[in-house]
Design an enzyme around this catalytic site. Structure first.
Site, PDB file in Angstrom:
ATOM      1  N   GLY A 185       9.354  -1.135  -3.415  1.00  9.37           N
ATOM      2  CA  GLY A 185       9.471  -2.300  -2.552  1.00  9.37           C
ATOM      3  C   GLY A 185       9.667  -1.906  -1.096  1.00  9.37           C
ATOM      4  N   THR A 221       1.848   3.023  -2.547  1.00 10.73           N
ATOM      5  CA  THR A 221       1.309   3.957  -3.536  1.00 10.73           C
ATOM      6  C   THR A 221      -0.004   4.553  -3.058  1.00 10.73           C
ATOM      7  OG1 THR A 221       2.380   2.752  -5.342  1.00 10.73           O
ATOM      8  CG2 THR A 221       0.571   4.226  -5.931  1.00 10.73           C
ATOM      9  N   LYS A 268       7.760   8.831  -8.067  1.00  8.47           N
ATOM     10  CA  LYS A 268       8.152   7.429  -7.861  1.00  8.47           C
ATOM     11  C   LYS A 268       9.370   7.230  -8.747  1.00  8.47           C
ATOM     12  CE  LYS A 268       6.789   2.669  -7.562  1.00  8.47           C
ATOM     13  NZ  LYS A 268       6.277   2.143  -6.308  1.00  8.47           N
ATOM     14  N   ASP A 283       1.418   2.490 -10.741  1.00 10.89           N
ATOM     15  CA  ASP A 283       1.684   3.275  -9.532  1.00 10.89           C
ATOM     16  C   ASP A 283       1.978   4.732  -9.875  1.00 10.89           C
ATOM     17  OD1 ASP A 283       1.392   0.916  -8.170  1.00 10.89           O
ATOM     18  OD2 ASP A 283       3.515   0.681  -7.675  1.00 10.89           O
ATOM     19  N   GLY A 316       0.766  -1.239   0.000  1.00 15.33           N
ATOM     20  CA  GLY A 316       0.000   0.000   0.000  1.00 15.33           C
ATOM     21  C   GLY A 316       0.795   1.285   0.000  1.00 15.33           C
ATOM     22  N   PRO A 342      -8.564   0.668   6.325  1.00 18.49           N
ATOM     23  CA  PRO A 342      -9.181  -0.657   6.245  1.00 18.49           C
ATOM     24  C   PRO A 342      -9.077  -1.218   4.830  1.00 18.49           C
ATOM     25  CG  PRO A 342     -10.867   1.036   6.176  1.00 18.49           C
ATOM     26  CD  PRO A 342      -9.555   1.751   6.400  1.00 18.49           C
TER      27      PRO A 342
END
Length: 235
Positions: A121, A19, A40, A57, A17, A207
């Site tokens: 990563g 991104t 990124k 992404d 998560g 969530p």
């Protein structure tokens, strides 16, 4: 004008998560009046069938940002194969180096009040035979936001990552939990343990959502502790 804010987003693993959280930070910053840009610098895996060479992404970050940057600034190193960047780069006969990343960050910083840089990563992913993500983070010198993928094993992964960040003299500015496994036993107890173990503000827990929507996820994340520290630093 808002106080300058930049950060580096890392995670306890891949596919946990980063991104989504980076897009949430951009959304929240834009809502707070910032000209917010996302980077990124290294992305591995191109979108099949896309009209131009791109990465999912990277496109999520561009969509969440309020500053429109050229693709090559957002992602100076785009690799085709969805694998560890050093292996993907070797397949393409290239070597990932730091200068294009620092140049992209400087360009983004000149156009924005806030820059969110997402790593690739986990924190120690190799980028070449002698260069990894942690060294990129050190070179940028930004406060770090840690994304913890909430699933079995997250306590160990989070503790090791937080130690690695501190060992390099970087400031862990906050952490976000992201529910990767909604059936995880003792999820709330794990979050409580992380709150005790990680010496940084807990910015929220996202969530499991039907899809990765930054606006929906933003309702579960509070960036006030990040901005408060920025304001204190400027005094």
């Amino acid at each position: 004008m808002p106080a300058r804010f930049d950060c580096f987003v890392t995670g306890t693993d891949t596919e946990i998560g980063k991104t989504l959280v980076s897009a949430v930070l951009l959304t929240r910053l834009a809502d707070a009046g910032y000209r917010a840009a996302g980077l990124k610098p290294i992305a591995a895996g191109t979108l099949a069938g896309a009209p131009t060479r791109t990465n999912e992404d990277v496109e999520q970050l561009r969509a969440a940002a309020s500053v429109n940057l050229p693709f090559d600034t957002v992602c100076p190193w785009l690799l085709d194969a969805p694998m560890s960047p050093h292996l993907a780069a070797a397949r393409e006969g290239v070597t990932i180096t730091l200068p294009p990343i620092l140049d992209a960050f400087a360009h983004a910083r000149s156009l924005a009040d806030a820059v969110v840089v997402e790593g690739v990563g986990g924190f120690r992913v190799p980028l070449s035979d002698d260069f990894d993500t942690a060294e990129m983070a050190v070179a940028l010198g930004l406060p770090v936001v840690l994304v913890v993928g909430l699933r079995l094993g997250c306590l160990n992964h989070a503790a090791l990552t937080a130690e690695a960040i501190a060992a390099r003299g970087l400031h862990l500015a906050g952490w976000v939990g992201n529910v990767v496994d909604p059936s995880m036993a003792g999820l709330d107890d794990n979050v409580a343990t992380l709150r005790r173990w990680i010496n940084a503000p807990h910015l929220g827990t996202i969530p499991r959502l039907p899809h990765a929507d930054a606006r929906l996820a933003a309702a579960h994340v509070d960036i006030a502790p990040l901005l408060a520290r920025t304001a204190e630093t400027r005094r």
